[in-house]
Design a protein around this motif. Sequence first.
Motif: not given
Length: 468
Positions: A392, A111, A411, A396, A408, A115
């Motif tokens: 991120v 991710e 995670l 999220t 996300r 990103g």
Amino acid sequence: MKALTATPRNGDLGFWMAGLAENRSTFPRFAGQGYVDLAIIGGGYTGLWAAYFAKKLEPSLSVAVFEAEQIGYGASGRNGGWLSAMPPGNRATFARASGEGLDASRALQQEFVTGVDSVLNILQAEGIDADQHKGGALVAAHTKAGLDRLVARRDADWKYGLTEDDVHLLDRAEFQSKINISTVHGGLFYKPCARIHPAKLVYGLADTLTSMGVGIYENSRINSIEGKTLTLAKGQVTAAKTFICTEGYSGQLLGSRSLIPINSSMIVTKPLSEEAWQQIGWNGLQCLSDSAHTFIYSQRTADGRIAIGGRGRPYRYGSGTGGAGATAQSTVDLISTKLRSFFPGVQFEVDHAWSGVLGVTRDWNGGVRWDQASGIGSSTGYAGHGITAAYVGGRTLAELAFERETERTALPWVGYRARKWEPEPIRWLGVHGMYRLFGLADQWEERKDSSKTSLLARFGSRLAGLHE
């Protein structure tokens, strides 16, 4: 060789902000009573990205960002300008905590790789010019022990999902063909990394949010949160949902022992001559770091300077945040000496020095948290990897709060909580002791030309929870 001279400017939120002083947007102070669907506390990258994605998910939302000083006042406006793929924390710890092992940490790592390009694509789509350039990142090893650590670091990166194309080892000649550091033994090259101008990113995002209908308020400190009520000096806001996005300044709202503000300092040189750049190289505009325990981070700026930072005095007693960022001359000298050791024979003159704080949890692992019952969430603990982490984390938070299940929201840093920091004076002694050990370890490795990492550094790293 001419030494770097003492800087004529110190603090004032740093070089990046100073360059925009006459060309940046300003925003009003909040006063009175109000209601919003989403209140965001903190006008840095996390809060701005959270507002951006909340409006993308639900365009009809009323969203307001409340900043205690001016937007970008904290780490977002003062950092080294690395949009990198490194997640904030120990990937092994996330793997254990998730219950799903390596797959969870590999997903987190991927991710962050994704990103980097996602941020660059959004900046292009929104017409935001932040001097962005994806040239990758170089990590230099100045000792045999440092090179040995980089080999282990590469192996760990491959274990957690980076590919050989993402990160690979360079020998001395290969490294010097990119940046001509006289003492280098070799190093690593990371492909997923881009240079940015930190303050231009802040104000580019803020202007974009204004056009989307987001309210931004400066000099509007949230003093307390009680249920759905946010209290300011001259008003109150009722918010259906609240995001706390204050990173190293979170003590008041999240508790002084949840994370602490670790200080980092920077200098920037005056523009270098063409002859100097020919000697140094650095034409690929890579970000640059090194494998020392007291490491540096740097970039070649769009106007031909070198911006370089390091820890200096790492922590202020009682979790002080340092205000506008005045930096001790001893720290300026320390970073200047490091730069001179990289490029002997090149003349530099310091133009500006500053410092800022980054948020660090007790185990150096960041986390995104959302509580549906209270309607309050946070994303913090980036430990120096904040530019991509804020993107991120902010995205999220918006997805969690507005009930979107995505890659996300699953995670392993979602819902993660580190144990609390020790009370003072234990934490002051611990942080300063750790960095003292790192400094002594660097000196020992250089003096002995050691091929193995000093036991002092190993002890310091385990004390801090930094091992993979």
